[in-house]
Design an enzyme around this catalytic site. Structure first.
Site, PDB file in Angstrom:
ATOM      1  N   HIS A 252     -35.853  40.982  22.541  1.00  0.00           N
ATOM      2  CA  HIS A 252     -36.029  41.059  23.911  1.00  0.00           C
ATOM      3  C   HIS A 252     -37.383  42.020  24.292  1.00  0.00           C
ATOM      4  O   HIS A 252     -37.880  41.434  25.136  1.00  0.00           O
ATOM      5  CB  HIS A 252     -34.970  42.628  24.149  1.00  0.00           C
ATOM      6  CG  HIS A 252     -35.277  43.472  24.966  1.00  0.00           C
ATOM      7  ND1 HIS A 252     -35.051  43.065  26.493  1.00  0.00           N
ATOM      8  CD2 HIS A 252     -35.633  44.763  25.200  1.00  0.00           C
ATOM      9  CE1 HIS A 252     -35.502  44.205  27.195  1.00  0.00           C
ATOM     10  NE2 HIS A 252     -35.642  45.231  26.603  1.00  0.00           N
TER      11      HIS A 252
ATOM     12  N   HIS B  66     -42.038  48.866  23.328  1.00  0.00           N
ATOM     13  CA  HIS B  66     -41.646  49.644  24.674  1.00  0.00           C
ATOM     14  C   HIS B  66     -40.158  50.340  24.080  1.00  0.00           C
ATOM     15  O   HIS B  66     -40.252  51.409  24.660  1.00  0.00           O
ATOM     16  CB  HIS B  66     -41.660  48.843  25.866  1.00  0.00           C
ATOM     17  CG  HIS B  66     -40.389  48.256  26.134  1.00  0.00           C
ATOM     18  ND1 HIS B  66     -40.242  46.791  25.822  1.00  0.00           N
ATOM     19  CD2 HIS B  66     -39.077  48.355  26.501  1.00  0.00           C
ATOM     20  CE1 HIS B  66     -39.329  46.374  25.996  1.00  0.00           C
ATOM     21  NE2 HIS B  66     -38.386  47.122  26.497  1.00  0.00           N
TER      22      HIS B  66
ATOM     23  N   GLU C 167     -37.653  55.317  21.574  1.00  0.00           N
ATOM     24  CA  GLU C 167     -36.352  55.666  22.126  1.00  0.00           C
ATOM     25  C   GLU C 167     -35.231  55.072  21.205  1.00  0.00           C
ATOM     26  O   GLU C 167     -34.312  55.860  21.157  1.00  0.00           O
ATOM     27  CB  GLU C 167     -36.167  54.845  23.439  1.00  0.00           C
ATOM     28  CG  GLU C 167     -34.677  55.098  24.037  1.00  0.00           C
ATOM     29  CD  GLU C 167     -34.744  56.243  24.997  1.00  0.00           C
ATOM     30  OE1 GLU C 167     -35.872  56.277  25.692  1.00  0.00           O
ATOM     31  OE2 GLU C 167     -33.760  56.611  25.540  1.00  0.00           O
ATOM     32  N   ASP C 168     -35.450  53.854  20.549  1.00  0.00           N
ATOM     33  CA  ASP C 168     -34.214  53.433  19.743  1.00  0.00           C
ATOM     34  C   ASP C 168     -34.568  53.371  18.064  1.00  0.00           C
ATOM     35  O   ASP C 168     -33.622  52.867  17.705  1.00  0.00           O
ATOM     36  CB  ASP C 168     -33.925  51.829  20.390  1.00  0.00           C
ATOM     37  CG  ASP C 168     -33.466  51.687  21.626  1.00  0.00           C
ATOM     38  OD1 ASP C 168     -33.110  53.067  22.277  1.00  0.00           O
ATOM     39  OD2 ASP C 168     -33.601  50.664  22.231  1.00  0.00           O
TER      40      ASP C 168
HETATM   41 MN    MN Z   1     -36.098  47.289  26.965  1.00  0.00          MN
END
Ligand code: MN
Length: 503
Positions: free
Chosen positions: A59, A83, A87-88
């Site tokens: 991705h 990016h 967050e992940d």
């Molecule tokens: Mn993304």
């Protein structure tokens, strides 16, 4: 036929491929930085999967490809690869800053702040819009990354549940594509729209794509011949090295045009237009001359967006002619530089050579800067619905050009009226307006304006205040604000007059 869908989701991207692409476009680029960002992201996302079951890293890699194709530089590509890391994954923003420095970390922070989409009706929509505007005013590069991120999510949307498909696609049509358009990023806008269209209006999408396909097939040979003739006539006019190619209209934009034309395909002349790309502005006009001396132009269909670019920066000559065998064909003529700027818009200013590592180029449009102010108004929740409507009109509507009697040009959103024009010139002109002349004819102030109108506002200086009915007539945020402001201050002074000591 040329088609801008250059990297379909089915293509397998690799980091080597990305580095090769970057090196080809920018021989002096720091390819090693991109490779390091990839290794870091791949490691952080290890074990995570996309809904398709593929490794997560495909991705960010696909998003980075999209931006590399737009000629963006290595620090934006590195930030794109990273990016989703804070967050992940276990790795933090601090880790990224330590590894890659403050500039890249700040872009990643911007993306993280934009957050995940949790669409819950109007409030969520406004919150998303507000966040996009804030991010854009702070650093437009963050919005480029968000576009590429969203585009890949749309292109792989068939793997997610239908309800989620719909809301992501709808948000892309309502927020992302209009912003891309306003930033002059024609290619991005078209790709976002077409990949969202399918999920928002599946039946309409089927109808339009079949229509486009059959029309293209039926016209193929005919257009090949016209293109051949075009190559000869422009050469005879002394225009050398012209590239002549067919351009198929994007499906969603074709759909919108069909709706405006009673769904009648025969009324749309640019389903496939012929693009002529030449070396200089002089060659543009010479090519136009060659075309007009071969085929008769349709009245009122010659548009000079070179002398007068569209407000989003789009530049090109357009003309529609009665072509061979009486068929109607649209031509679009531009230089190579204009063509790139039309496709990539504001992102073209980040091309490696021009603006390396500069956050905001000098020619960032004023309205982007204004967003910081406007979003403050959106934050004021009690007015948010009204502000939102006005903001959408100001930022997202197509623009029209209106001339003053002295020949100055004022650009306004489509559907603006004489009142909007009056306030766009000066608040005093707005406040004292009594009537208007449009193209020398006397009209009422609520008359809607059309592109190219010449407007003169008639004023009465003894008139003290704007008519409050004008709030119904005025379309722009600017005019409405002035009218409201006046009615508020007028009300205040009236109260002060009749109730002594009320100050
Ligand atoms: Mn993304």
């Amino acid at each position: 036929m040329e088609n801008a869908t250059s990297s379909p989701a089915s293509v397998t991207h690799t980091i080597d491929g990305l580095c090769d692409l970057l090196r080809r476009l920018h021989p002096q680029a720091n390819v090693e930085l991109v490779r390091r960002a990839y290794t870091f992201a791949e490691d952080a996302h290890r074990g995570q999967k996309r809904s398709s079951g593929e490794p997560y890293i495909i991705h960010p890699l696909a998003a980075a490809y999209t931006l590399a194709e737009m000629h963006l530089d290595e620090s934006i590509l590195a930030a794109t690869l990273l990016h989703d890391v804070p967050e992940d994954t276990e790795r933090t923003l601090e880790d990224i800053e330590r590894e890659f420095g403050q500039d890249i970390a700040s872009m990643v922070a911007g993306i993280t702040k934009l957050g995940k989409i949790k669409y819950r009706g109007m409030e969520r929509y406004i919150e998303n819009l507000r966040k996009m505007f804030l991010a854009m005013a702070a650093d437009v590069r963050v919005v480029f990354i968000k576009f590429a991120d969203r585009l890949h999510n749309l292109e792989t949307l068939h793997h997610v549940p239908p309800k989620k498909q719909y809301r992501i696609a709808l948000e892309s049509l309502e927020i992302y594509a209009p912003i891309a358009n306003r930033l002059g990023m024609g290619d991005m806008k078209g790709r976002l729209e077409d990949s969202a269209f399918k999920y928002v209006l599946p039946k309409e999408y089927e109808w339009v794509s079949t229509l486009a396909r059959t029309t293209a097939a039926a016209k193929e040979t005919y257009l090949e011949n016209v293109m051949d003739t075009t190559r000869h006539i422009v050469k005879d006019m002394g225009v050398h090295d012209a590239v002549v190619q067919g351009r198929a209209k994007r499906l969603y934009s074709l759909y919108k045009k069909l709706l405006k034309n009673e769904r009648n395909i025969n009324r749309i002349y640019d389903i496939i237009a012929i693009r002529v790309i030449v070396r200089s502005v002089g060659d543009c006009y010479a090519a136009l001359g060659a075309i007009h001396s071969t085929w008769t132009p349709l009245k009122g269909r010659i548009k000079d967006y070179i002398a007068q670019p569209k407000p989003n920066g789009y530049r090109s000559l357009h003309t529609t002619v009665f072509c061979d065998e009486g068929q109607i064909v649209e031509f679009q003529i531009r230089t190579r530089e204009m063509h790139e700027a039309n496709e990539y818009g504001i992102a073209a200013h980040w091309s490696y050579d021009e603006q390396k590592l500069k956050k905001q180029p000098k020619n960032v449009p004023a309205w982007v800067q204004d967003l910081a102010i406007i979003q403050q108004e959106l934050a004021d929740k009690k007015d948010y619905l009204r502000s939102l409507e006005e903001l959408k009109i100001d930022v997202f509507h197509d623009r029209i050009f209106i001339f003053t009697p002295k020949g100055d040009v004022i650009d306004l959103p489509e559907d603006s009226t004489c009142i909007d024009f009056a306030y766009a010139i000066h608040t005093d002109i707005g406040n004292t307006a009594i009537a208007a002349k449009v193209n020398e004819e006397h009209v009422r102030l609520d008359t809607p304006l059309r592109n190219g109108d010449m407007v003169e506002i008639l004023v009465d200086k003894s008139r003290k205040k704007p008519n409050s009915d004008w709030l119904e007539t005025a379309k722009t945020r600017h005019a409405r604000q002035k009218i409201r402001q006046y009615s508020r201050s007028g009300l205040r002074s009236w109260i002060q007059e009749i109730i002594p000591g009320s100050k």
